[in-house]
Design an enzyme around this catalytic site. Structure first.
Site: not given
Length: 221
Positions: A21, A185, A218
């Site tokens: 991330s 995502d 994610h």
């Protein structure tokens, strides 16, 4: 320096960096702040998981209305103050270099906001204190996403519905919006996940491989 220590403790071998991330943006900035000679000596490969290179629409929801991340019985307006206090979250705002200037990301009865309207957006949601760090520190970072000339692999999820536009029908940012969704995502939009492919397409000294995994979110990648 952790990277140098890891290399030295393993016979001088260059290291493989792995991020997730927002960590991808931090690692890229770290690499570009060091000279090419250092990168060649200490970095073998950089693997970025779910990196939001161009920011997310989801963070606009977080700043405007608060995001409980699915936790029940939590008032989003309480966590909103904490989420606004984290300056690194501003780095997740949609990058005007990567999001289409004509694409509306937030719509209210009185106006539409694209990635080029972030200063007005911050003011209008009552977060004017975010404008100065956004303009002086975040925008310069967004403007120079330079190829580090180290081998890179980006692994991203796709095929998960991801917020693409927020609709505040009555113009009240304290109330949750309606969403329209696109590909990504679940948190990061596809245009952001794949931004480096377009941005660095002419970089002859940059190896970049992108691996897309369908149906992976994610947080589960």
């Amino acid at each position: 320096n952790l990277i140098e220590e890891a290399s030295n403790s393993n016979g001088g071998k260059p290291v493989i960096l792995v991020s997730h991330s927002l960590g991808g943006l931090f690692v890229l900035e770290l690499l570009n702040r060091n000279p090419s000679s250092w990168r060649k000596k200490f970095i073998k490969h950089f693997i970025a998981l779910s990196a939001p290179w161009g920011g997310t629409v989801d963070i606009m929801f977080t700043f405007a209305s608060g995001n409980t991340l699915g936790v029940p019985l939590v008032n989003p307006l309480i966590v909103r103050n904490e989420q606004r206090s984290s300056e690194s979250n501003l780095w997740l705002m949609p990058n005007p270099k990567m999001f289409d200037a004509k694409k509306s990301l937030v719509t209210t009865p009185s106006r539409k906001y694209s990635a080029h309207d972030m200063v007005d957006f911050l003011k209008d949601i009552g977060f004017s204190e975010g404008v100065y760090p956004y303009e002086t520190r975040i925008l310069p970072l967004m403007a120079k996403i330079e190829a580090p000339e180290v081998n890179m692999t980006c692994i991203v999820g796709k095929g998960v519905k991801t917020p693409e536009e927020l609709f505040y029908r009555n113009g009240d940012f304290d109330e949750p919006p309606e969403f329209s969704y696109g590909d990504g995502d679940g948190t990061v939009n596809m245009v952001s996940l794949l931004a480096l492919e377009k941005l660095w397409k002419d970089e002859k000294n940059q190896y970049l491989k992108v691996i897309k995994i369908g149906g992976v979110s994610h947080t589960s990648i």
